[in-house]
Design a protein around this motif. Sequence first.
Motif, PDB file in Angstrom:
ATOM      1  N   SER A   5       5.571  19.991 -79.410  1.00 19.34           N
ATOM      2  CA  SER A   5       4.346  20.617 -80.383  1.00 19.34           C
ATOM      3  C   SER A   5       3.638  19.461 -81.004  1.00 19.34           C
ATOM      4  O   SER A   5       2.540  19.825 -81.716  1.00 19.34           O
ATOM      5  CB  SER A   5       5.049  21.820 -81.429  1.00 19.34           C
ATOM      6  OG  SER A   5       6.000  21.002 -82.170  1.00 19.34           O
ATOM      7  N   SER A  40      15.702  24.693 -83.820  1.00 17.18           N
ATOM      8  CA  SER A  40      15.330  24.076 -82.411  1.00 17.18           C
ATOM      9  C   SER A  40      13.928  23.368 -82.495  1.00 17.18           C
ATOM     10  O   SER A  40      13.146  23.703 -83.304  1.00 17.18           O
ATOM     11  CB  SER A  40      15.334  25.338 -81.310  1.00 17.18           C
ATOM     12  OG  SER A  40      16.624  25.841 -81.224  1.00 17.18           O
ATOM     13  N   ASN A  41      13.835  22.260 -81.676  1.00 16.37           N
ATOM     14  CA  ASN A  41      12.414  21.856 -81.380  1.00 16.37           C
ATOM     15  C   ASN A  41      11.879  21.325 -82.754  1.00 16.37           C
ATOM     16  O   ASN A  41      12.798  20.853 -83.561  1.00 16.37           O
ATOM     17  CB  ASN A  41      11.740  22.747 -80.537  1.00 16.37           C
ATOM     18  CG  ASN A  41      12.055  23.104 -79.590  1.00 16.37           C
ATOM     19  OD1 ASN A  41      12.482  22.405 -78.639  1.00 16.37           O
ATOM     20  ND2 ASN A  41      12.012  24.473 -79.085  1.00 16.37           N
ATOM     21  N   ALA A  84      21.260  25.700 -80.640  1.00 15.77           N
ATOM     22  CA  ALA A  84      20.160  25.174 -80.843  1.00 15.77           C
ATOM     23  C   ALA A  84      19.696  24.304 -79.754  1.00 15.77           C
ATOM     24  O   ALA A  84      20.692  23.621 -79.232  1.00 15.77           O
ATOM     25  CB  ALA A  84      20.265  24.639 -82.356  1.00 15.77           C
ATOM     26  N   LEU A 109      20.144  30.454 -78.466  1.00 14.42           N
ATOM     27  CA  LEU A 109      19.319  29.642 -79.584  1.00 14.42           C
ATOM     28  C   LEU A 109      18.736  30.300 -80.733  1.00 14.42           C
ATOM     29  O   LEU A 109      18.120  31.185 -80.511  1.00 14.42           O
ATOM     30  CB  LEU A 109      18.240  29.127 -78.498  1.00 14.42           C
ATOM     31  CG  LEU A 109      18.621  28.221 -77.157  1.00 14.42           C
ATOM     32  CD1 LEU A 109      17.574  27.477 -76.460  1.00 14.42           C
ATOM     33  CD2 LEU A 109      19.738  27.220 -77.496  1.00 14.42           C
ATOM     34  N   ASP A 110      18.618  29.591 -81.825  1.00 20.52           N
ATOM     35  CA  ASP A 110      18.163  29.908 -82.978  1.00 20.52           C
ATOM     36  C   ASP A 110      16.807  28.956 -82.954  1.00 20.52           C
ATOM     37  O   ASP A 110      16.825  28.064 -83.223  1.00 20.52           O
ATOM     38  CB  ASP A 110      18.896  29.547 -84.091  1.00 20.52           C
ATOM     39  CG  ASP A 110      18.321  29.905 -85.452  1.00 20.52           C
ATOM     40  OD1 ASP A 110      17.061  30.179 -85.594  1.00 20.52           O
ATOM     41  OD2 ASP A 110      19.155  29.669 -86.542  1.00 20.52           O
ATOM     42  N   LYS A 111      15.563  29.729 -82.853  1.00 23.67           N
ATOM     43  CA  LYS A 111      14.534  29.092 -82.814  1.00 23.67           C
ATOM     44  C   LYS A 111      14.167  28.066 -84.168  1.00 23.67           C
ATOM     45  O   LYS A 111      13.505  27.154 -84.117  1.00 23.67           O
ATOM     46  CB  LYS A 111      13.236  29.877 -82.716  1.00 23.67           C
ATOM     47  CG  LYS A 111      13.250  30.648 -81.249  1.00 23.67           C
ATOM     48  CD  LYS A 111      12.231  31.555 -80.935  1.00 23.67           C
ATOM     49  CE  LYS A 111      12.047  32.265 -79.648  1.00 23.67           C
ATOM     50  NZ  LYS A 111      10.875  33.056 -79.379  1.00 23.67           N
ATOM     51  N   ASP A 123      22.892  30.071 -73.380  1.00 21.46           N
ATOM     52  CA  ASP A 123      21.977  29.723 -74.567  1.00 21.46           C
ATOM     53  C   ASP A 123      22.087  31.177 -75.626  1.00 21.46           C
ATOM     54  O   ASP A 123      22.064  32.265 -75.015  1.00 21.46           O
ATOM     55  CB  ASP A 123      20.704  29.772 -74.298  1.00 21.46           C
ATOM     56  CG  ASP A 123      20.265  27.999 -73.722  1.00 21.46           C
ATOM     57  OD1 ASP A 123      21.380  27.455 -73.750  1.00 21.46           O
ATOM     58  OD2 ASP A 123      19.254  28.043 -73.302  1.00 21.46           O
TER      59      ASP A 123
END
Length: 472
Positions: free
Chosen positions: A194, A225-226, A449, A220-222, A218
């Motif tokens: 991003s 993450s990232n 994550a 995943l907790d957004k 997965d």
Amino acid sequence: MAQKPPTERGAGDAAVQKGPRDRSDPGHPAGTADTGPGAADSGPGAAGPGPGPGTSAAAGFSRRRLLGTAGATGLVLGAAGAGTGYAVGEAGGSGEPGAEGRPLSTLGTDMVMFHGKHQPGITTPMQAHGHLLAFDLAPGAGRKEAAALLRRWSGTAARLMAGEPAATAGGRDTDVARDAGPSLLTVTFGFGHSFFARTGLERSRPDALDPLPGFSADRLDKGRSNGDLWVQIGAQDALVAFHALRALQKEAAGAARVRWQMNGFNRSPGATARPMTTRNLMGQIDGTNNPKPSEKDFARRVFVPEDGAPAWMAGGSYAVVRRIRMLLDDWEQLSGGEQERVIGRRKSDGAPLSGGTETTDPRLEKTGPDGELLVPLDAHARITRPDQNGGAAMLRRPFSFHDGIDADGEPDAGLLFICWQADPLRGFVPVQRKLDRGDALSKFLRHEASGLFAVPGGAAKGEYVGQQLLEG
């Protein structure tokens, strides 16, 4: 006990130096002791290899007086194939400054160079304490603000890694790490997918930074993450690591805000009677098959080549970061033998179930008296072997974590998995896909994550990390 050279340099061109201590402290005679690398992984994650010869530091530490870092403590480098830890020799430390004949540890004097071909924290020896953070650029912040932030961050990281005060925007150091040496502090910076849209640099975004595919494990907790920017901090001292964390957070004010933060740990140097590969929270020896700088294809696997694309990533690497929850209550219900069959290695010494020692290659076709394979078809050690994955390999350098007890009364603990590779589509992705299809360990893990970050090469003196991208 044999003395080793006082300085060492690793494949990442980041020198690990034995810094001089403040001689103004009376009653503490001068002296040095040597340290070496830790290691981790053959399970869900792993440690980085250790450094080789380098040059010694010249400047003293004016702020952090190294109290009692005198005498030969017997802390020595142990190199045992795939990975080692620290070992304490004959002389012990009392923990009390000024105790005659009982010098304090010299771990605080270890120093890593910030400037170099590669960023520190990739091939640097594993540290006992770590923090991982992701930041998002503040609303309205773009390329100009990002460049100013990376310049500030790089300057602060270089000073802290040299054992100097943090000259933050507020003009005053917090003194959290006062009296401590650099303690093998490293700070590493990366860019998320991003980041490039936020800064108008989409055309410079590498294809290798495309989002990772989904995997069956997965959950995943957004929110964890990232992120636009990623920072990795490691040190042998918890206060030194926290000091760097606070300094960088303060420098980000107005330009970026924390998206998520994770805190980790590894075995402390000197915790074992002899050099050993570390263990993870499942009690497994964790670090046996990590690639080593001595291997001829190490750089090709880990670092983007000088003629690689894009040009600003030359000498850099890609970091995959995963918060992997270990379902310890379920795991600990297994017998020791059952745990060994899940991993494919003996729990006591990490040797493959087919025989030998920790560094012996598993004999995957060997059977027992009952005709069954000694290393089961779904054993983690079999599935993760590079020769079982088309040669796919990555440098694993994780931290363990424990964030208390969850609402169900189970430990929120596991692995902050970090792996480094020149191309995640050839490193992490094929291995994880195969694990997804039939790894016996997967039922005891939950990936909560995830992040993928482009980590550019190191900065030259007078430059900052990512300068070629942001000013090119």
